[in-house]
Design a protein around this motif. Structure first.
Motif, PDB file in Angstrom:
ATOM      1  N   LYS B 110       0.828  -1.212   0.000  1.00 54.52           N
ATOM      2  CA  LYS B 110       0.000   0.000   0.000  1.00 54.52           C
ATOM      3  C   LYS B 110       0.860   1.260   0.000  1.00 54.52           C
ATOM      4  N   VAL B 111       0.535   2.151  -0.893  1.00 54.33           N
ATOM      5  CA  VAL B 111       1.350   3.352  -1.110  1.00 54.33           C
ATOM      6  C   VAL B 111       0.861   4.530  -0.271  1.00 54.33           C
ATOM      7  N   HIS B 112      -0.451   4.644  -0.101  1.00 54.06           N
ATOM      8  CA  HIS B 112      -1.028   5.757   0.670  1.00 54.06           C
ATOM      9  C   HIS B 112      -1.502   5.212   2.016  1.00 54.06           C
ATOM     10  N   LEU B 113      -0.832   5.593   3.071  1.00 55.93           N
ATOM     11  CA  LEU B 113      -1.160   5.074   4.404  1.00 55.93           C
ATOM     12  C   LEU B 113      -2.145   5.991   5.108  1.00 55.93           C
ATOM     13  N   TRP B 114      -3.124   5.374   5.752  1.00 59.41           N
ATOM     14  CA  TRP B 114      -4.184   6.116   6.420  1.00 59.41           C
ATOM     15  C   TRP B 114      -3.898   6.212   7.918  1.00 59.41           C
ATOM     16  N   HIS B 115      -4.012   7.411   8.440  1.00 59.14           N
ATOM     17  CA  HIS B 115      -4.058   7.646   9.886  1.00 59.14           C
ATOM     18  C   HIS B 115      -2.871   6.965  10.593  1.00 59.14           C
ATOM     19  N   GLU B 116      -3.137   6.166  11.625  1.00 57.87           N
ATOM     20  CA  GLU B 116      -2.035   5.623  12.424  1.00 57.87           C
ATOM     21  C   GLU B 116      -1.253   4.524  11.716  1.00 57.87           C
ATOM     22  N   GLU B 117      -1.741   4.089  10.564  1.00 53.89           N
ATOM     23  CA  GLU B 117      -0.889   3.218   9.740  1.00 53.89           C
ATOM     24  C   GLU B 117       0.475   3.865   9.514  1.00 53.89           C
ATOM     25  N   ASN B 118       0.484   5.182   9.519  1.00 51.58           N
ATOM     26  CA  ASN B 118       1.748   5.901   9.314  1.00 51.58           C
ATOM     27  C   ASN B 118       2.763   5.634  10.431  1.00 51.58           C
ATOM     28  N   THR B 119       2.294   5.209  11.596  1.00 53.24           N
ATOM     29  CA  THR B 119       3.208   4.904  12.707  1.00 53.24           C
ATOM     30  C   THR B 119       3.520   3.407  12.778  1.00 53.24           C
ATOM     31  N   VAL B 120       2.841   2.617  11.943  1.00 52.94           N
ATOM     32  CA  VAL B 120       2.958   1.149  12.008  1.00 52.94           C
ATOM     33  C   VAL B 120       3.702   0.591  10.790  1.00 52.94           C
ATOM     34  N   PHE B 121       3.320   1.082   9.616  1.00 49.01           N
ATOM     35  CA  PHE B 121       3.850   0.530   8.365  1.00 49.01           C
ATOM     36  C   PHE B 121       4.744   1.544   7.655  1.00 49.01           C
ATOM     37  N   ARG B 122       5.558   1.038   6.741  1.00 58.13           N
ATOM     38  CA  ARG B 122       6.190   1.936   5.783  1.00 58.13           C
ATOM     39  C   ARG B 122       5.368   1.872   4.491  1.00 58.13           C
ATOM     40  N   ALA B 123       5.243   2.992   3.817  1.00 60.47           N
ATOM     41  CA  ALA B 123       4.505   3.025   2.548  1.00 60.47           C
ATOM     42  C   ALA B 123       5.311   2.339   1.454  1.00 60.47           C
ATOM     43  N   GLY B 124       4.615   1.640   0.568  1.00 64.16           N
ATOM     44  CA  GLY B 124       5.271   1.024  -0.575  1.00 64.16           C
ATOM     45  C   GLY B 124       5.769   2.059  -1.563  1.00 64.16           C
ATOM     46  N   ASP B 125       6.689   1.630  -2.420  1.00 68.89           N
ATOM     47  CA  ASP B 125       7.255   2.519  -3.436  1.00 68.89           C
ATOM     48  C   ASP B 125       6.986   2.039  -4.851  1.00 68.89           C
ATOM     49  N   GLU B 126       6.234   0.966  -4.975  1.00 67.35           N
ATOM     50  CA  GLU B 126       5.945   0.421  -6.306  1.00 67.35           C
ATOM     51  C   GLU B 126       4.469   0.627  -6.605  1.00 67.35           C
ATOM     52  N   ARG B 127       4.194   0.986  -7.850  1.00 65.00           N
ATOM     53  CA  ARG B 127       2.804   1.264  -8.169  1.00 65.00           C
ATOM     54  C   ARG B 127       1.954  -0.009  -8.210  1.00 65.00           C
ATOM     55  N   ALA B 128       0.671   0.202  -8.155  1.00 66.97           N
ATOM     56  CA  ALA B 128      -0.280  -0.909  -8.120  1.00 66.97           C
ATOM     57  C   ALA B 128      -0.092  -1.813  -9.337  1.00 66.97           C
ATOM     58  N   PRO B 129      -0.057  -3.123  -9.123  1.00 67.59           N
ATOM     59  CA  PRO B 129       0.099  -4.036 -10.260  1.00 67.59           C
ATOM     60  C   PRO B 129      -1.170  -4.120 -11.103  1.00 67.59           C
ATOM     61  N   VAL B 130      -0.980  -4.404 -12.373  1.00 63.80           N
ATOM     62  CA  VAL B 130      -2.082  -4.752 -13.278  1.00 63.80           C
ATOM     63  C   VAL B 130      -1.713  -6.114 -13.856  1.00 63.80           C
ATOM     64  N   VAL B 131      -2.519  -7.123 -13.537  1.00 63.22           N
ATOM     65  CA  VAL B 131      -2.164  -8.507 -13.835  1.00 63.22           C
ATOM     66  C   VAL B 131      -3.100  -9.063 -14.895  1.00 63.22           C
ATOM     67  N   ASP B 132      -2.511  -9.597 -15.944  1.00 62.04           N
ATOM     68  CA  ASP B 132      -3.304 -10.196 -17.011  1.00 62.04           C
ATOM     69  C   ASP B 132      -3.746 -11.586 -16.564  1.00 62.04           C
ATOM     70  N   THR B 133      -5.044 -11.777 -16.419  1.00 64.43           N
ATOM     71  CA  THR B 133      -5.566 -13.072 -15.976  1.00 64.43           C
ATOM     72  C   THR B 133      -6.615 -13.551 -16.962  1.00 64.43           C
ATOM     73  N   ARG B 134      -7.107 -14.746 -16.766  1.00 61.44           N
ATOM     74  CA  ARG B 134      -8.142 -15.264 -17.669  1.00 61.44           C
ATOM     75  C   ARG B 134      -9.453 -14.482 -17.518  1.00 61.44           C
ATOM     76  N   LEU B 135      -9.590 -13.713 -16.432  1.00 59.21           N
ATOM     77  CA  LEU B 135     -10.801 -12.913 -16.213  1.00 59.21           C
ATOM     78  C   LEU B 135     -10.705 -11.533 -16.846  1.00 59.21           C
ATOM     79  N   GLY B 136      -9.521 -11.183 -17.246  1.00 57.91           N
ATOM     80  CA  GLY B 136      -9.241  -9.831 -17.718  1.00 57.91           C
ATOM     81  C   GLY B 136      -8.061  -9.300 -16.937  1.00 57.91           C
ATOM     82  N   ARG B 137      -7.775  -8.033 -17.113  1.00 55.29           N
ATOM     83  CA  ARG B 137      -6.608  -7.429 -16.457  1.00 55.29           C
ATOM     84  C   ARG B 137      -7.056  -6.837 -15.121  1.00 55.29           C
ATOM     85  N   LEU B 138      -6.495  -7.349 -14.054  1.00 52.93           N
ATOM     86  CA  LEU B 138      -6.908  -6.959 -12.711  1.00 52.93           C
ATOM     87  C   LEU B 138      -5.880  -6.019 -12.088  1.00 52.93           C
TER      88      LEU B 138
END
Lengths: 263, 263
Positions: B110-138
């Motif tokens: 997760k790149v955008h951390l909400w509220h106290e998540e900012n004291t618990v987690f570090r924000a990611g630096d990679e953008r959201a994946p788009v995965v080609d699947t049999r259902l479509g691109r997720l």
């Protein structure tokens, strides 16, 4: 608090005198209103056959009719109104003006053209104005412009407290009980930017075209605070500057939390 | 058509075994479902006191428990699930995985951390994946990420047919009869991008915190097609690829109409 009124007019295409008189009457009746918003292309109607027809009713901001509107504005009222503009460059734009009794405060040429507007108007090349007024900082855009979240974000980041949007929303299907999709988009633009969004749609069937008649005032929290009533207006008191502080809680800030490095 | 199910679980903080069993049970029960979405931090709960508590239940995608989930996936089902991740770098992230019976398809921090998540987690630096699947691109993002229209636009422009969003939406006030504000934002993201948006929220009071319980499936037209029911799931058939063509009418295209020169 700011008294906001959106007057959902029904312009008639091919009857510019009628439209002019209707605008003038709406302006004259806005005593006690701080912000009066009128529809897109209120002086002309919307369903032009071609560019020539739009050109035949296009005006410059220096037009005598605009001078009459300005002269009619009650003290302390600010007005937004859409009209077809004849540019200095001889080109016809789908424009909107912000004006008060002192004159034209801002003029804007719609940047994102919808449907057959592409065959009638040229798109503007200047971004939406943000005007510092006694009511707060007012952004101004037109109809389909609102559907580009990059654009509403841009206006918000340039300091707009409220976004004023003259529109003509052609009637689209929606599930029972739902608001027009443009209103949902406007609510999200308001909420994600802490910026009031004030949309004035139109009414009246024109060359077979109906409209959502979705005139809506939205708070900086994204909630609908006024919708058009039987009188043809949406009217309410709203603190336009209530969303100016973009912090949300102790750890978040709507703009500073943005991560352009991953977009 | 794709059979979508969002299972609005109630994880319990401090009871990772319970949470693991609950996820496993949801996965095993998803026969006939094409896409199963579970909440953010489903393996751990959300209301951590501090980073140390999150670290104590963090996992890598190579964890034995993840292997159990993968093994439990019915043939042809794809699962999205949030969990606290212990990175190779020793850092704790608020992450989500997409996996099927063959293994982990994508992992996202997760790149955008909400509220106290900012004291618990570090924000990611990679953008959201788009995965080609049999259902479509997720596309895959987590909770507050969704509230950045630049980010949902970016995922759509990288080809996502549907955006899958494990969330934990803390209860916020809303006017009577209105949907949670995050759902309105998701509807606008769907409509402005012609992209389905599938949000799985959580339930259960945790350390005094309640939730919107706003689990919702939204079509590429921005309409709500399923909301969580008494069984704790939102389930429907949806054509995930229905919005792939970004044209709207003969003159407009949601992406090509963008005017970055003025944003």
């Amino acid at each position: 608090m700011t008294r906001v009124r959106c007057r959902q007019l029904a312009p008639r295409i091919g009857e510019p005198d009628y439209n002019h008189a209707q605008i003038l009457e709406s302006i004259r009746a806005s005593g006690g209103v701080d912000l009066l918003v009128l529809p897109e292309l209120a002086s002309s109607g919307y369903m032009f056959h071609d560019e020539a027809e739009a050109r035949s009713v296009a005006m410059t901001p220096a037009d005598d009719r605009v001078a009459e509107w300005v002269e009619a504005v009650p003290q302390d009222t600010i007005v937004a109104c859409g009209y077809p503009e004849l540019g200095d460059d001889g080109v016809v734009y789908n424009s909107a003006m912000l004006f008060d009794g002192s004159g034209v405060l801002a003029n804007y040429r719609k940047v994102h053209l919808w449907h057959e507007e592409n065959t009638v108007f040229r798109a503007g090349d200047e971004r939406a104005p943000v005007v510092d007024t006694r009511l707060g900082r007012l952004g101004l855009m037109v109809c389909y412009d609102l559907e580009f979240p990059e654009y509403t974000r841009n206006v918000a980041m340039r300091g707009a407290d409220a976004l004023v949007v003259p529109t003509n929303w052609p009637l689209v299907e929606r599930p029972e009980g739902e608001r027009p999709p443009e209103v949902v988009i406007a609510q999200a633009a308001a909420r994600t930017n802490k910026m009031a969004v004030i949309c004035c749609d139109r009414s009246g069937v024109e060359r077979g075209q109906e409209w959502n008649e979705g005139t809506t005032v939205i708070s900086h929290e994204g909630w609908v605070v006024a919708e058009v009533d039987a009188s043809g207006a949406a009217e309410c008191d709203l603190d336009l500057q209530a969303g100016r502080d973009k912090r949300i809680g102790p750890h978040n800030h709507l703009f500073e939390d943005r991560r352009p490095d991953v977009y």
